[in-house]
Enzyme design. Structure first.
Site, mmCIF file in Angstrom:
data_model
loop_
_atom_site.group_PDB
_atom_site.id
_atom_site.type_symbol
_atom_site.label_atom_id
_atom_site.label_comp_id
_atom_site.label_asym_id
_atom_site.label_seq_id
_atom_site.Cartn_x
_atom_site.Cartn_y
_atom_site.Cartn_z
ATOM 1 N N CYS A 100 0.843 -1.197 0.000
ATOM 2 C CA CYS A 100 0.000 0.000 0.000
ATOM 3 C C CYS A 100 0.884 1.256 0.000
ATOM 4 O O CYS A 100 1.548 1.538 -0.990
ATOM 5 C CB CYS A 100 -0.972 -0.052 1.177
ATOM 6 S SG CYS A 100 -2.385 1.086 1.010
ATOM 7 N N HIS A 137 -3.488 -5.728 1.109
ATOM 8 C CA HIS A 137 -2.855 -5.982 2.401
ATOM 9 C C HIS A 137 -2.902 -7.468 2.781
ATOM 10 O O HIS A 137 -3.806 -7.907 3.496
ATOM 11 C CB HIS A 137 -3.573 -5.186 3.506
ATOM 12 C CG HIS A 137 -3.332 -3.721 3.453
ATOM 13 N ND1 HIS A 137 -2.278 -3.116 4.089
ATOM 14 C CD2 HIS A 137 -4.015 -2.717 2.833
ATOM 15 C CE1 HIS A 137 -2.311 -1.817 3.881
ATOM 16 N NE2 HIS A 137 -3.354 -1.548 3.112
ATOM 17 N N GLU A 176 -1.162 -8.945 4.940
ATOM 18 C CA GLU A 176 -0.953 -9.093 6.390
ATOM 19 C C GLU A 176 -2.260 -9.068 7.173
ATOM 20 O O GLU A 176 -2.284 -9.445 8.352
ATOM 21 C CB GLU A 176 -0.018 -7.978 6.907
ATOM 22 C CG GLU A 176 -0.626 -6.589 7.020
ATOM 23 C CD GLU A 176 -0.599 -5.782 5.725
ATOM 24 O OE1 GLU A 176 -0.787 -4.549 5.783
ATOM 25 O OE2 GLU A 176 -0.391 -6.380 4.639
#
Length: 221
Positions: free
Chosen positions: A86, A196, A198
């Protein structure tokens, strides 16, 4: 596997990244403040998401001039794995480590939702544990994620297999050219992506789809 996460003023996904890396590698990443001059001796450096410097000037433009970036560029040029997610992707393009640029979303609005990703290149250290053509879920949260490159650069990126991930099933959230969601450098050790991973690594997140990327790069480190 030794990892480090660079933190800037305005980073807000650094803790998510610390958690994901520790969960999957079993080792707590080192935190590196942006004003430091050198990175520790690690196998993977992550530039996390957020809104460094409030996205003033251009997203990632000010952070790309931080003191730590000089050593990040040197480490990347020496072959160390670098992942930008990002805002991290934006910073890596502004620093010249990745081709292209991230512009305002086509709809000119902040987008926060889940998208589908297709893995189009599995011959990379970031994607080797995916199946080619594998479609997987991943969250996005950004305002300036519209990937663009001029015609010559785009042809090089496509011809060289530097596109690793594309938005799939009509879920492109930002108007990125050729549905590009993740792109790497020509050397193959630096990857930038807007989604994302994660935030989808354990059951509490609602799925494990993002783990494969980390399992790939941490195994390669």
């Amino acid at each position: 596997m030794k990892t480090a996460v660079i933190v800037f003023p305005g980073s807000n996904r650094d803790r998510d990244m610390f958690h994901a890396l520790e969960l999957i590698s079993g080792t707590r990443p080192e935190s590196v403040w942006h004003t430091e001059a050198t990175l520790p001796d690690v196998d993977l450096v992550v530039v996390p998401g957020g809104f460094s410097y409030g996205d003033y000037l251009r997203s990632g433009a000010i952070a790309a001039r931080s003191p730590i970036l000089k050593d990040l560029v040197a480490k990347a040029n020496s072959g160390v794995s670098v992942l930008g997610v990002c805002n991290g992707f934006q910073i890596l393009t502004e620093a010249g480590l990745l081709p292209g640029a991230l512009m305002r979303n086509a709809g000119l609005t902040f987008v926060c939702r889940e998208v589908m990703m297709e893995t189009v290149n599995t011959a990379t250290r970031f994607s080797k544990k995916f199946e080619k053509g594998q479609v997987w879920r991943c969250p996005v949260a950004h305002h300036d994620g519209n990937y663009f490159a001029d015609a010559e650069t785009l042809k090089q990126v496509e011809d060289n297999g530097q596109v690793v991930f594309r938005y799939a099933n009509g879920t492109n959230p930002n108007g990125s050219i050729n549905d590009i969601a993740g792109v790497m450098n020509a050397k193959g050790n630096v990857l930038g992506m807007m989604p994302h991973p994660e935030n989808l690594v354990e059951p509490l997140h609602g799925g494990l789809d993002g783990r494969t990327l980390f399992e790939s790069v941490l195994d390669a480190a």
